[in-house]
Design a protein around this motif. Structure first.
Motif, PDB file in Angstrom:
ATOM      1  N   THR A   1       0.832  -1.197   0.000  1.00  0.00           N
ATOM      2  CA  THR A   1       0.000   0.000   0.000  1.00  0.00           C
ATOM      3  C   THR A   1       0.869   1.250   0.000  1.00  0.00           C
ATOM      4  O   THR A   1       0.479   2.282  -0.491  1.00  0.00           O
ATOM      5  CB  THR A   1      -0.926   0.024   1.226  1.00  0.00           C
ATOM      6  OG1 THR A   1      -0.142  -0.236   2.365  1.00  0.00           O
ATOM      7  CG2 THR A   1      -2.023  -0.989   1.114  1.00  0.00           C
ATOM      8  N   GLU A   2       2.067   1.149   0.546  1.00  0.00           N
ATOM      9  CA  GLU A   2       2.905   2.347   0.633  1.00  0.00           C
ATOM     10  C   GLU A   2       3.858   2.420  -0.542  1.00  0.00           C
ATOM     11  O   GLU A   2       4.118   1.453  -1.206  1.00  0.00           O
ATOM     12  CB  GLU A   2       3.766   2.346   1.897  1.00  0.00           C
ATOM     13  CG  GLU A   2       3.111   1.819   3.103  1.00  0.00           C
ATOM     14  CD  GLU A   2       3.463   0.369   3.300  1.00  0.00           C
ATOM     15  OE1 GLU A   2       3.775   0.001   4.423  1.00  0.00           O
ATOM     16  OE2 GLU A   2       3.417  -0.398   2.315  1.00  0.00           O
TER      17      GLU A   2
ATOM     18  N   PHE B   1      14.512   6.595   3.006  1.00  0.00           N
ATOM     19  CA  PHE B   1      14.919   5.722   4.102  1.00  0.00           C
ATOM     20  C   PHE B   1      16.416   5.462   3.981  1.00  0.00           C
ATOM     21  O   PHE B   1      16.942   5.445   2.866  1.00  0.00           O
ATOM     22  CB  PHE B   1      14.156   4.395   4.035  1.00  0.00           C
ATOM     23  CG  PHE B   1      12.708   4.564   4.327  1.00  0.00           C
ATOM     24  CD1 PHE B   1      12.246   4.573   5.624  1.00  0.00           C
ATOM     25  CD2 PHE B   1      11.803   4.748   3.309  1.00  0.00           C
ATOM     26  CE1 PHE B   1      10.911   4.766   5.900  1.00  0.00           C
ATOM     27  CE2 PHE B   1      10.468   4.933   3.572  1.00  0.00           C
ATOM     28  CZ  PHE B   1      10.015   4.944   4.870  1.00  0.00           C
ATOM     29  N   PRO B   2      17.080   5.236   5.119  1.00  0.00           N
ATOM     30  CA  PRO B   2      18.517   4.975   5.024  1.00  0.00           C
ATOM     31  C   PRO B   2      18.773   3.823   4.052  1.00  0.00           C
ATOM     32  O   PRO B   2      18.134   2.783   4.168  1.00  0.00           O
ATOM     33  CB  PRO B   2      18.901   4.567   6.451  1.00  0.00           C
ATOM     34  CG  PRO B   2      17.782   5.017   7.311  1.00  0.00           C
ATOM     35  CD  PRO B   2      16.564   5.136   6.463  1.00  0.00           C
TER      36      PRO B   2
ATOM     37  N   ARG C   1      13.635  -0.173   4.208  1.00  0.00           N
ATOM     38  CA  ARG C   1      12.524   0.179   5.085  1.00  0.00           C
ATOM     39  C   ARG C   1      12.283  -0.927   6.120  1.00  0.00           C
ATOM     40  O   ARG C   1      12.333  -0.674   7.308  1.00  0.00           O
ATOM     41  CB  ARG C   1      11.265   0.381   4.250  1.00  0.00           C
ATOM     42  CG  ARG C   1      10.041   0.622   5.106  1.00  0.00           C
ATOM     43  CD  ARG C   1       8.780   0.821   4.284  1.00  0.00           C
ATOM     44  NE  ARG C   1       8.812   2.084   3.582  1.00  0.00           N
ATOM     45  CZ  ARG C   1       7.708   2.723   3.198  1.00  0.00           C
ATOM     46  NH1 ARG C   1       6.526   2.217   3.462  1.00  0.00           N
ATOM     47  NH2 ARG C   1       7.797   3.851   2.540  1.00  0.00           N
ATOM     48  N   ARG C   2      12.046  -2.134   5.639  1.00  0.00           N
ATOM     49  CA  ARG C   2      11.604  -3.188   6.552  1.00  0.00           C
ATOM     50  C   ARG C   2      12.720  -4.177   6.880  1.00  0.00           C
ATOM     51  O   ARG C   2      13.329  -4.739   5.971  1.00  0.00           O
ATOM     52  CB  ARG C   2      10.492  -4.005   5.905  1.00  0.00           C
ATOM     53  CG  ARG C   2       9.341  -3.216   5.403  1.00  0.00           C
ATOM     54  CD  ARG C   2       8.286  -4.154   4.842  1.00  0.00           C
ATOM     55  NE  ARG C   2       7.172  -3.378   4.373  1.00  0.00           N
ATOM     56  CZ  ARG C   2       7.085  -2.893   3.150  1.00  0.00           C
ATOM     57  NH1 ARG C   2       8.020  -3.133   2.273  1.00  0.00           N
ATOM     58  NH2 ARG C   2       6.028  -2.182   2.804  1.00  0.00           N
ATOM     59  N   GLY C   3      12.913  -4.406   8.158  1.00  0.00           N
ATOM     60  CA  GLY C   3      13.902  -5.394   8.546  1.00  0.00           C
ATOM     61  C   GLY C   3      13.393  -6.249   9.690  1.00  0.00           C
ATOM     62  O   GLY C   3      12.383  -5.930  10.330  1.00  0.00           O
ATOM     63  N   VAL C   4      14.104  -7.328   9.934  1.00  0.00           N
ATOM     64  CA  VAL C   4      13.726  -8.190  11.050  1.00  0.00           C
ATOM     65  C   VAL C   4      14.975  -8.680  11.764  1.00  0.00           C
ATOM     66  O   VAL C   4      16.005  -8.944  11.134  1.00  0.00           O
ATOM     67  CB  VAL C   4      12.818  -9.356  10.570  1.00  0.00           C
ATOM     68  CG1 VAL C   4      13.453 -10.139   9.452  1.00  0.00           C
ATOM     69  CG2 VAL C   4      12.454 -10.283  11.718  1.00  0.00           C
ATOM     70  N   ASN C   5      14.886  -8.743  13.082  1.00  0.00           N
ATOM     71  CA  ASN C   5      15.987  -9.242  13.900  1.00  0.00           C
ATOM     72  C   ASN C   5      15.979 -10.760  13.951  1.00  0.00           C
ATOM     73  O   ASN C   5      14.943 -11.369  14.244  1.00  0.00           O
ATOM     74  CB  ASN C   5      15.834  -8.714  15.331  1.00  0.00           C
ATOM     75  CG  ASN C   5      16.389  -7.323  15.488  1.00  0.00           C
ATOM     76  OD1 ASN C   5      17.604  -7.151  15.608  1.00  0.00           O
ATOM     77  ND2 ASN C   5      15.513  -6.333  15.468  1.00  0.00           N
TER      78      ASN C   5
ATOM     79  N   GLU D   1       7.648   4.884   9.830  1.00  0.00           N
ATOM     80  CA  GLU D   1       7.636   5.171   8.390  1.00  0.00           C
ATOM     81  C   GLU D   1       7.240   6.621   8.120  1.00  0.00           C
ATOM     82  O   GLU D   1       7.745   7.248   7.185  1.00  0.00           O
ATOM     83  CB  GLU D   1       6.706   4.186   7.682  1.00  0.00           C
ATOM     84  CG  GLU D   1       7.290   2.778   7.738  1.00  0.00           C
ATOM     85  CD  GLU D   1       6.427   1.721   7.074  1.00  0.00           C
ATOM     86  OE1 GLU D   1       5.294   2.048   6.654  1.00  0.00           O
ATOM     87  OE2 GLU D   1       6.892   0.576   6.986  1.00  0.00           O
ATOM     88  N   LYS D   2       6.346   7.131   8.956  1.00  0.00           N
ATOM     89  CA  LYS D   2       5.951   8.542   8.806  1.00  0.00           C
ATOM     90  C   LYS D   2       7.176   9.452   8.873  1.00  0.00           C
ATOM     91  O   LYS D   2       7.256  10.460   8.179  1.00  0.00           O
ATOM     92  CB  LYS D   2       4.969   8.869   9.930  1.00  0.00           C
ATOM     93  CG  LYS D   2       4.601  10.333  10.078  1.00  0.00           C
ATOM     94  CD  LYS D   2       3.576  10.496  11.200  1.00  0.00           C
ATOM     95  CE  LYS D   2       3.406  11.947  11.608  1.00  0.00           C
ATOM     96  NZ  LYS D   2       2.566  12.071  12.815  1.00  0.00           N
ATOM     97  N   TYR D   3       8.150   9.080   9.720  1.00  0.00           N
ATOM     98  CA  TYR D   3       9.337   9.920   9.895  1.00  0.00           C
ATOM     99  C   TYR D   3      10.557   9.406   9.120  1.00  0.00           C
ATOM    100  O   TYR D   3      11.693   9.800   9.409  1.00  0.00           O
ATOM    101  CB  TYR D   3       9.653  10.052  11.388  1.00  0.00           C
ATOM    102  CG  TYR D   3       8.595  10.842  12.130  1.00  0.00           C
ATOM    103  CD1 TYR D   3       8.364  12.184  11.810  1.00  0.00           C
ATOM    104  CD2 TYR D   3       7.804  10.250  13.111  1.00  0.00           C
ATOM    105  CE1 TYR D   3       7.375  12.904  12.455  1.00  0.00           C
ATOM    106  CE2 TYR D   3       6.812  10.976  13.772  1.00  0.00           C
ATOM    107  CZ  TYR D   3       6.613  12.306  13.428  1.00  0.00           C
ATOM    108  OH  TYR D   3       5.634  13.024  14.067  1.00  0.00           O
TER     109      TYR D   3
END
Ligand code: BGC
Length: 407
Positions: A92-93, A99-100, A104-108, A368-370
């Motif tokens: 959707t986005e 983003f650095p 955007r999306r990561g997981v530990n 994500e907004k920031y």
């Protein structure tokens, strides 16, 4: 004479244009076919990454995958998702280069390599998890590592363990995932910084040297959650010393830096960093309200007996998150340093799933907004969203990667 020359020239030009269009019609090069060889694969990904990293490489216009007129980190991300056969249109986005690193999306990969030994936390970091993660739409993984469990008294890291690390990093690269690895759980340094700081630097000297030729999708994070006796002044001095050491072998690699008090948001303004280093990303961790995210947790004080605490997505609750993140954004704009929300999550032992989903959605959306990249704590253990036995996702996954038509 002049007229004839002009005629010949225009005939030649028409031929060039006609055959040029016939043989390499720009419109026919599929988006993502960066080297225009008719295939979209890891070669395109490598070429595009090198181009974006500033190497002298030629890429087709089709490298502008998101069609925004620029070829940058956002296109790297689009291509990675495309190769992972992830339906990009499902998001959707918008994917965006602010983003650095375009991440955007990561997981530990929690409770794996940072456990007492790999496997002692119940999980090993299996290659197949990385495939699942890439296909699920994540851009990167954060791999916490307890290197201090693999050193001798002079700080030399065990070679067999380093080979295991080589494998993990290469498996991330093969799966088109960015990877951040760190020194995690170096408790001795937190207890007695003066005695143990040389060991810390010795470890980074070896790691930086060993991995200096890794692609720029491999990122070093200096230390997880500086805390206890490692106070602001000591950590500022040690962090700067460590950056200078790593820069000897890795002048432009992105490094993740952080503040004290467990990478608390409030301690960010206290960080002192070297000036003119354009390859730093700052990280903070967010687990507020702590009694909600850690209810039932046995490893943090005063939380093991807590239960039944909900998070209801009220305006007040949302504003609390927004206020913290807004302050971090202001700091980031002032310093020009991009931000990674390196850990956030709500433990699943006793907390209700609905509250966890609401909280995770809100924290993720606010990040994500920031324009903060984020990495959720964690993949499959107590806070996790993936069941390695049944190979299924729980609802936290949708809170992190909303599918089309969902918020
Ligand atoms: C710690 C983990 C812990 C998590 C949430 C991490 O920084 O290393 O052991 O589970 O935070 O508390």
């Amino acid at each position: 004479m002049c007229k004839t020359r002009f005629k010949i020239l225009s005939i030649v030009l028409s031929f060039v244009l006609l055959f040029g269009t016939l043989f390499v019609p720009t419109s026919a090069i599929a988006p993502g076919d960066v080297n225009y060889d008719g295939k979209i694969n890891s070669r395109d990904s490598l070429l595009l990454r090198q181009f974006v990293a500033g190497f002298d490489r030629h890429v087709a216009k089709s490298a502008d995958l998101n069609n925004d007129g620029k070829i940058n980190a956002a296109d790297v991300l689009w291509l990675r998702l495309k190769i992972a056969k992830h339906d990009i249109s499902a998001y959707t986005e918008e994917i965006d280069a602010s983003f650095p690193k375009g991440w955007r999306r990561g997981v530990n990969m929690g409770n794996m390599l940072e456990a007492e030994s790999e496997g002692a936390g119940g999980y090993r970091l299996e290659d197949e998890y990385l495939k699942v993660i890439a296909e699920a739409g994540f851009d990167f993984v954060r791999v916490p590592v307890r290197f201090s469990a693999y050193i001798d008294s002079s700080g030399n890291i065990d070679e067999t363990f380093l080979q295991r690390m080589d494998h993990v990093l290469n498996a991330c690269i093969d799966n088109h995932l960015g990877v951040i690895f760190n020194i995690h759980h170096f408790d001795a340094l937190m207890e007695d910084p003066q005695t143990n700081k040389e060991l810390f630097l010795k470890m980074w000297e070896q790691l930086a040297s060993r991995y200096q030729h890794m692609p720029d999708s491999v990122v070093f994070e200096l230390l997880n959650e500086p805390s206890r006796n490692l106070d602001v002044d000591q950590w500022n001095a040690l962090q700067k010393e460590c950056i200078a050491l790593i820069r000897k072998t890795n002048p432009t690699r992105d490094l993740i830096v952080t503040g004290t008090n467990y990478s608390n948001a409030g301690n960010l303004p206290l960080i002192e960093l070297p000036e003119n280093d354009k390859h730093l990303i700052v990280t903070f961790h967010y687990y507020e309200p702590f009694n909600f995210t850690h209810q039932g947790a046995s490893w943090t004080s005063g939380t093991s007996d807590l239960s039944g605490i909900t998070w209801n997505n009220t305006k007040e609750e949302r504003d609390q998150i927004d206020w913290t993140f807004q302050n971090i954004k202001a700091w980031s704009e002032e310093t020009g340093i991009p931000v990674l929300l390196g850990e956030f999550g709500a433990y699943g032992l006793v907390a209700d799933m609905e509250s966890r989903v609401r909280w995770t959605t809100c924290v993720r959306e606010t990040a994500e907004k920031y324009d903060f990249a984020w990495s959720y704590w964690e993949f499959c253990s107590g806070f996790g969203f993936y069941d390695t036995q049944t190979k299924t996702f729980n609802p936290i996954y949708n809170a992190l990667v909303p599918q089309k038509g969902e918020n």
